[in-house]
Motif scaffolding. Structure first.
Motif, PDB file in Angstrom:
ATOM      1  N   ALA A 165      38.141  43.057  48.172  1.00 21.94           N
ATOM      2  CA  ALA A 165      37.130  42.332  47.407  1.00 21.94           C
ATOM      3  C   ALA A 165      36.988  40.868  47.805  1.00 21.94           C
ATOM      4  O   ALA A 165      35.867  40.364  47.985  1.00 21.94           O
ATOM      5  N   ILE A 166      38.098  40.176  47.945  1.00 19.40           N
ATOM      6  CA  ILE A 166      38.025  38.727  48.092  1.00 19.40           C
ATOM      7  C   ILE A 166      37.387  38.284  49.409  1.00 19.40           C
ATOM      8  O   ILE A 166      36.640  37.308  49.421  1.00 19.40           O
ATOM      9  N   PRO A 167      37.618  38.963  50.538  1.00 20.09           N
ATOM     10  CA  PRO A 167      36.890  38.546  51.752  1.00 20.09           C
ATOM     11  C   PRO A 167      35.375  38.598  51.577  1.00 20.09           C
ATOM     12  O   PRO A 167      34.655  37.757  52.129  1.00 20.09           O
ATOM     13  N   LEU A 168      34.867  39.569  50.810  1.00 16.26           N
ATOM     14  CA  LEU A 168      33.429  39.631  50.556  1.00 16.26           C
ATOM     15  C   LEU A 168      32.979  38.456  49.696  1.00 16.26           C
ATOM     16  O   LEU A 168      31.902  37.888  49.926  1.00 16.26           O
ATOM     17  N   LEU A 169      33.781  38.092  48.714  1.00 16.19           N
ATOM     18  CA  LEU A 169      33.443  36.914  47.909  1.00 16.19           C
ATOM     19  C   LEU A 169      33.445  35.659  48.774  1.00 16.19           C
ATOM     20  O   LEU A 169      32.580  34.783  48.613  1.00 16.19           O
ATOM     21  N   GLU A 170      34.385  35.559  49.684  1.00 15.10           N
ATOM     22  CA  GLU A 170      34.426  34.401  50.587  1.00 15.10           C
ATOM     23  C   GLU A 170      33.155  34.335  51.430  1.00 15.10           C
ATOM     24  O   GLU A 170      32.576  33.252  51.617  1.00 15.10           O
ATOM     25  N   SER A 171      32.718  35.483  51.933  1.00 19.01           N
ATOM     26  CA  SER A 171      31.508  35.490  52.770  1.00 19.01           C
ATOM     27  C   SER A 171      30.278  35.087  51.977  1.00 19.01           C
ATOM     28  O   SER A 171      29.329  34.521  52.533  1.00 19.01           O
ATOM     29  N   GLY A 172      30.295  35.364  50.658  1.00 18.49           N
ATOM     30  CA  GLY A 172      29.163  34.983  49.815  1.00 18.49           C
ATOM     31  C   GLY A 172      29.349  33.658  49.110  1.00 18.49           C
ATOM     32  O   GLY A 172      28.463  33.223  48.354  1.00 18.49           O
TER      33      GLY A 172
ATOM     34  N   ALA B 212      47.208  40.325  40.401  1.00 17.36           N
ATOM     35  CA  ALA B 212      47.729  41.620  40.840  1.00 17.36           C
ATOM     36  C   ALA B 212      47.649  41.823  42.346  1.00 17.36           C
ATOM     37  O   ALA B 212      48.070  42.870  42.841  1.00 17.36           O
ATOM     38  N   SER B 213      47.092  40.876  43.086  1.00 13.32           N
ATOM     39  CA  SER B 213      47.009  41.018  44.544  1.00 13.32           C
ATOM     40  C   SER B 213      47.368  39.694  45.205  1.00 13.32           C
ATOM     41  O   SER B 213      47.134  38.617  44.652  1.00 13.32           O
ATOM     42  N   GLU B 214      47.933  39.787  46.390  1.00 16.71           N
ATOM     43  CA  GLU B 214      48.378  38.583  47.093  1.00 16.71           C
ATOM     44  C   GLU B 214      47.224  37.674  47.482  1.00 16.71           C
ATOM     45  O   GLU B 214      47.381  36.451  47.568  1.00 16.71           O
ATOM     46  N   GLU B 215      46.053  38.261  47.732  1.00 15.07           N
ATOM     47  CA  GLU B 215      44.898  37.463  48.156  1.00 15.07           C
ATOM     48  C   GLU B 215      44.521  36.426  47.110  1.00 15.07           C
ATOM     49  O   GLU B 215      43.962  35.377  47.447  1.00 15.07           O
ATOM     50  N   GLU B 216      44.811  36.696  45.844  1.00 10.33           N
ATOM     51  CA  GLU B 216      44.484  35.744  44.788  1.00 10.33           C
ATOM     52  C   GLU B 216      45.253  34.438  44.940  1.00 10.33           C
ATOM     53  O   GLU B 216      44.834  33.401  44.396  1.00 10.33           O
ATOM     54  N   PHE B 217      46.364  34.468  45.650  1.00 13.03           N
ATOM     55  CA  PHE B 217      47.182  33.276  45.819  1.00 13.03           C
ATOM     56  C   PHE B 217      47.091  32.697  47.230  1.00 13.03           C
ATOM     57  O   PHE B 217      47.853  31.810  47.593  1.00 13.03           O
TER      58      PHE B 217
ATOM     59  N   LEU C 283      38.977  30.319  47.996  1.00 14.82           N
ATOM     60  CA  LEU C 283      38.026  30.390  46.890  1.00 14.82           C
ATOM     61  C   LEU C 283      38.635  31.016  45.640  1.00 14.82           C
ATOM     62  O   LEU C 283      37.920  31.374  44.711  1.00 14.82           O
ATOM     63  N   SER C 284      39.963  31.138  45.615  1.00 17.73           N
ATOM     64  CA  SER C 284      40.634  31.683  44.443  1.00 17.73           C
ATOM     65  C   SER C 284      41.276  30.558  43.641  1.00 17.73           C
ATOM     66  O   SER C 284      41.903  29.661  44.208  1.00 17.73           O
TER      67      SER C 284
END
Length: 426
Positions: free
Chosen positions: A127-134, A144-149, A153-154
């Motif tokens: 999910a987060i790479p798509l949010l970054e692209s947008g 609950a996921s490492e990408e949040e940290f 953009l988190s």
């Protein structure tokens, strides 16, 4: 040293239920209606996602998260919106799958939402790479996921499982001579012992005994037997297995010698008040357990503002449990959103403007539910693998009479423990 400046906790009694409630009362006194005379801008559209309808029996469901978001919107709009702006919340069922997370993220980008707020997903990598692209900021996910940290953009509101484990070692060091850790036999589980051990070693306790467990087992008799073999005076058994923690302690208590009660422990996310209620309350296998959390215990008066909003605006929605950590995190995340929108002078609130307001240091007072939050570069913990953490505080709780209550007053800062664990690993 990380260069991170700690921010003092605000403690005036009149703000105990949170500045979000106080701000809303001020708006209600003005009689401003979103979009009506006196309104100061266009509606603010955000998204909240979480799994609700799932196909896999092992999937996590968090229906209270989007329900809390909708409830918050009803409440704040009745008060006149956020600084006169109507709050519009789009929800998405993430279904606890990578495909579902990707679908929700694409919808957020397509709808050009100002932010994704207070959501839950174990599939941040989708999910987060798509949010970054947008260019869409991700505010206050559950953790609950490492990408949040890691994502630039988190904007997390807690320290995730890493902070809980680092804090748990310190909590157990206060009453356990030795600790057995039952954890998943996985890549994520491999990091757990080092985080727990930082707290134990700092108190001159020995390192924990590492007991590996399959992630989706229906019984943990083998692991429970190993843990019981290592028991002795002052021993404690910690299990951090997510939704399978309940299954492990069922096996553990069943095999436990009659008349001998071994101290047990876990962290929020693996143990929660709803789980304790569901498994017998005072007769729950978790009675007496030590638990490390992110926020004050559910009975703390600082949650009264959220509870009142749920009582008046949830319309009896049974999916919203004020004791649930997901619901609590969503409340805090929307408190962040409110502060950020109020800091934006323009009529139209966009994702870029929200990101700019966060990056330039908008402060968020959560009424003592967390430290004052701010995401300037100097506020970030700045250590790999969790560079985006700004709140490394945890709370020590214990299960008494079927309720999670505070074992120790106030917060415990585990910034140093997280840094020590990183240096030990890398």
């Amino acid at each position: 040293m990380t260069g991170r400046r700690r921010t003092a906790y605000p403690r005036p009694i009149q703000f105990v239920i949170g500045t979000a409630v106080a701000g809303a009362l001020l708006l209600s006194g003005c009689g401003v209606l979103p979009g009506g005379p006196g309104g100061s801008g266009e509606p603010v559209t955000v998204m909240t996602w979480a799994p609700d309808q799932v196909d896999d029996a092992d999937a996590v469901t968090m229906p209270g998260v989007p329900a809390m978001a909708k409830t918050y919107a009803r409440w704040i709009n009745e008060q006149g919106g956020i600084d006169g702006r109507e709050l519009r919340v789009i929800t998405c069922d993430e279904r606890d799958t990578a495909a579902g997370a990707e679908r929700c993220a694409r919808q957020a980008v397509d709808r050009e939402v100002a932010a994704v707020v207070g959501s839950y997903s174990r599939h941040g990598q989708s999910a987060i790479p798509l949010l970054e692209s947008g260019g869409i900021p991700y505010i206050g996910g559950y953790g609950a996921s490492e990408e949040e940290f890691r994502s630039y953009l988190s904007y997390p509101v807690n320290g995730g499982q890493s902070a809980l484990l680092a804090g748990h070692g310190r909590q157990l060091a206060g009453g356990c001579e030795r600790v057995s850790l039952v954890r998943p036999d996985s890549l994520g589980g491999a990091r757990m012992p080092q985080l727990l051990n930082t707290g134990l070693l700092a108190a001159q306790r020995p390192e924990s005994t590492d007991i590996l467990a399959p992630e989706n087992a229906t019984s943990y008799d083998e692991q429970a037997t190993k843990a019981l073999k290592r028991r002795a005076g002052g021993s404690c058994v910690a299990a951090v297995l997510g939704s399978r923690t309940e299954t492990f302690f069922d096996s553990f208590r069943r095999l436990e010698p009659e008349g001998e009660r071994v101290s047990i422990s876990s962290v929020l996310g693996s143990v929660s008040q709803p789980l304790i209620d569901r498994t017998g309350g005072r007769r729950s296998p978790f009675e007496g357990a030590y638990v490390t959390g992110w926020y004050p215990d559910a009975g703390d008066a600082r949650w009264n503002g959220m509870r009142e909003v749920i009582r008046k605006h949830a319309f009896g929605d049974n999916s919203i449990d004020a004791d649930d950590t997901g619901v609590q995190t969503t409340w805090i995340a929307y408190t962040v959103l409110k502060a950020v929108v109020e800091a934006i002078d323009d009529d139209t609130v966009t994702a870029n403007k929200v990101t700019s307001a966060l990056n330039r240091g908008t402060e968020v007072d959560t009424g003592g539910l967390t430290p004052v939050l701010r995401w300037r570069f100097k506020d970030l913990l700045g250590t790999s693998p969790y560079p985006r953490i700004v709140n490394a505080d945890v709370t020590f709780q214990v299960v008494r009479e079927g309720r999670l209550i505070a074992q120790k007053k106030g917060f415990v800062d585990v910034t140093e423990a997280l840094s020590d664990a990183r240096r030990a690993v890398g």
